[in-house]
Scaffold this active site. Structure first.
Site, short mmCIF file in Angstrom:
data_model
loop_
_atom_site.label_atom_id
_atom_site.label_comp_id
_atom_site.label_asym_id
_atom_site.label_seq_id
_atom_site.Cartn_x
_atom_site.Cartn_y
_atom_site.Cartn_z
N ASN A 53 0.86 -1.19 0.00
CA ASN A 53 0.00 0.00 0.00
C ASN A 53 0.90 1.24 0.00
O ASN A 53 1.55 1.55 1.00
CB ASN A 53 -0.90 -0.02 1.24
N TYR A 143 -10.73 14.72 -4.55
CA TYR A 143 -9.86 14.08 -5.55
C TYR A 143 -9.08 15.16 -6.31
O TYR A 143 -7.85 15.10 -6.42
CB TYR A 143 -10.71 13.23 -6.50
N1 LIG Z 1 -8.94 6.97 -15.92
C1 LIG Z 1 -9.03 8.28 -15.93
O1 LIG Z 1 -9.95 8.85 -16.56
C2 LIG Z 1 -8.01 9.12 -15.21
C3 LIG Z 1 -7.99 10.50 -15.48
C4 LIG Z 1 -7.06 11.30 -14.84
C5 LIG Z 1 -6.15 10.76 -13.95
N2 LIG Z 1 -6.18 9.41 -13.70
C6 LIG Z 1 -5.18 8.89 -12.76
O2 LIG Z 1 -4.43 7.88 -13.37
C7 LIG Z 1 -3.91 6.99 -12.39
C8 LIG Z 1 -4.20 5.55 -12.82
O3 LIG Z 1 -5.61 5.36 -12.83
P1 LIG Z 1 -6.36 4.37 -13.84
O4 LIG Z 1 -7.34 5.17 -14.60
O5 LIG Z 1 -5.38 3.52 -14.56
O6 LIG Z 1 -7.24 3.50 -12.81
P2 LIG Z 1 -6.98 2.05 -12.19
O7 LIG Z 1 -7.03 1.03 -13.27
O8 LIG Z 1 -7.95 1.95 -11.06
O9 LIG Z 1 -5.48 2.10 -11.63
C9 LIG Z 1 -5.13 2.56 -10.36
C10 LIG Z 1 -4.03 1.65 -9.83
O10 LIG Z 1 -3.51 2.20 -8.63
C11 LIG Z 1 -3.39 1.17 -7.66
N3 LIG Z 1 -3.53 1.79 -6.33
C12 LIG Z 1 -4.55 2.58 -5.91
N4 LIG Z 1 -4.34 2.95 -4.63
C13 LIG Z 1 -3.15 2.39 -4.25
C14 LIG Z 1 -2.39 2.39 -3.06
N5 LIG Z 1 -2.81 3.03 -1.98
N6 LIG Z 1 -1.22 1.71 -3.04
C15 LIG Z 1 -0.80 1.04 -4.12
N7 LIG Z 1 -1.46 1.01 -5.28
C16 LIG Z 1 -2.63 1.67 -5.35
C17 LIG Z 1 -4.51 0.18 -7.99
O11 LIG Z 1 -4.18 -1.15 -7.59
P3 LIG Z 1 -4.68 -1.78 -6.17
O12 LIG Z 1 -6.14 -1.44 -6.06
O13 LIG Z 1 -4.42 -3.24 -6.33
O14 LIG Z 1 -3.83 -1.14 -5.13
C18 LIG Z 1 -4.56 0.26 -9.51
O15 LIG Z 1 -3.70 -0.69 -10.11
C19 LIG Z 1 -4.55 7.39 -11.08
O16 LIG Z 1 -3.64 8.17 -10.32
C20 LIG Z 1 -5.74 8.23 -11.51
O17 LIG Z 1 -6.10 9.18 -10.52
C21 LIG Z 1 -7.08 8.59 -14.31
#
Ligand SMILES: NC(=O)c1ccc[n+]([C@@H]2O[C@H](COP(=O)([O-])OP(=O)(O)OC[C@H]3O[C@@H](n4cnc5c(N)ncnc54)[C@H](OP(=O)(O)O)[C@@H]3O)[C@@H](O)[C@H]2O)c1
Length: 239
Positions: A53, A143
């Site tokens: 984590n 957020y």
């Molecule tokens: N998708 C969008 O539209 C979007 C837009 C802008 C920014 N983002 C940003 O892009 C990044 C990746 O997001 P994503 O869209 O690819 O979503 P995602 O598929 O949910 O990926 C997030 C990843 O972060 C890990 N994670 C979350 N909290 C954690 C913690 N406390 N410790 C370790 N690992 C953690 C999760 O794995 P576990 O749950 O197994 O820990 C997951 O693999 C994030 O920072 C998100 O805020 C996404």
């Protein structure tokens, strides 16, 4: 061969970033909380994995012996909008917990992992943190506030690491589909509304973000530091 650490690399954008570095021949370590998800992703990628984590100082300390002794590129990608997993209420305890959850997941995870790994980085090192359009555009409460704080912290980090030849930047995506971010709750109308704000008429993909990360990690980006690179099809103009 560069040593690359991608937090949250088991799914979505982080997975695409890890895949992009692997395709360049780099050694990549992905992290995340769900051990099985991480192991399966690492096997598919040909990467190493360390489950922990990132928002817990105790867990980060315990993970340190298992992370690479030299780190060339750190990608702080772990995060997401924790409100999507919570029931909202005006009870102050609940409000405080909801804010802490988003600050921990998005800001503290990056701060803790970077603080722990920065001593392992040398000249030419790169810290790239994944922010969000929510820091500038629509807001999104705790957020967006957490991602905005990440930008401010990165400006400071660039000054701290600059004398050592290390850059620190944020890549801020707009809507990115095909990740676990929205927990399957993003409707067609939700996508349409966000795409209407873009200049190129499409949502982002994980590889759109990964390609910008690759650039910031490249030698050619050596004088780019303390910046926010907006990857959103023009939905927010960072001029
Ligand atoms: N998708 C969008 O539209 C979007 C837009 C802008 C920014 N983002 C940003 O892009 C990044 C990746 O997001 P994503 O869209 O690819 O979503 P995602 O598929 O949910 O990926 C997030 C990843 O972060 C890990 N994670 C979350 N909290 C954690 C913690 N406390 N410790 C370790 N690992 C953690 C999760 O794995 P576990 O749950 O197994 O820990 C997951 O693999 C994030 O920072 C998100 O805020 C996404």
């Amino acid at each position: 061969m560069r040593e690359v650490v991608v937090t949250g690399g088991g799914t979505g954008i982080g997975y695409a970033i890890a895949e992009a570095f692997v395709s360049l021949g780099d050694h990549v370590t992905i992290t995340g909380r769900r051990e099985q998800v991480l192991k399966e992703a690492a096997a598919r990628l040909g990467a190493s994995c360390v489950p922990f984590n990132a928002a817990s100082p105790v867990a980060v300390n315990e993970a340190l012996p298992h992370l690479p002794e030299r780190v060339d590129v750190l990608v702080n990608n772990a995060g997401g909008n924790t409100n999507l997993d919570r029931r909202q209420s005006a009870d102050l305890m609940n409000v405080a917990e909801a804010w802490w959850a988003n600050l921990n997941a998005n800001l503290m995870s990056a701060v803790l992992v970077t603080t722990a790994l920065a001593p392992r980085m040398g000249k030419g090192g790169r810290v790239i943190s994944i922010g969000s359009i929510a820091a500038r555009g629509t807001g999104s409460g705790s957020y967006g506030a957490a991602k905005a704080a990440m930008e401010s912290w990165t400006a400071d980090l660039a000054a701290e690491l600059g004398p050592r030849g290390i850059t620190a930047n944020v890549v801020a995506p707009g809507l990115v589909v095909d990740t676990e971010f929205f927990r399957g709750r993003l409707t067609d109308d939700g996508i349409r509304a966000r795409v209407e704000n873009t200049r190129n008429g499409r949502p982002g993909t994980p590889s759109d973000v990964a390609d910008s990360v690759l650039f910031l990690a490249s030698a050619g980006a050596r004088h780019v530091t303390g910046q926010v690179v907006h990857v959103n099809g023009g939905a927010y103009l960072g001029r």
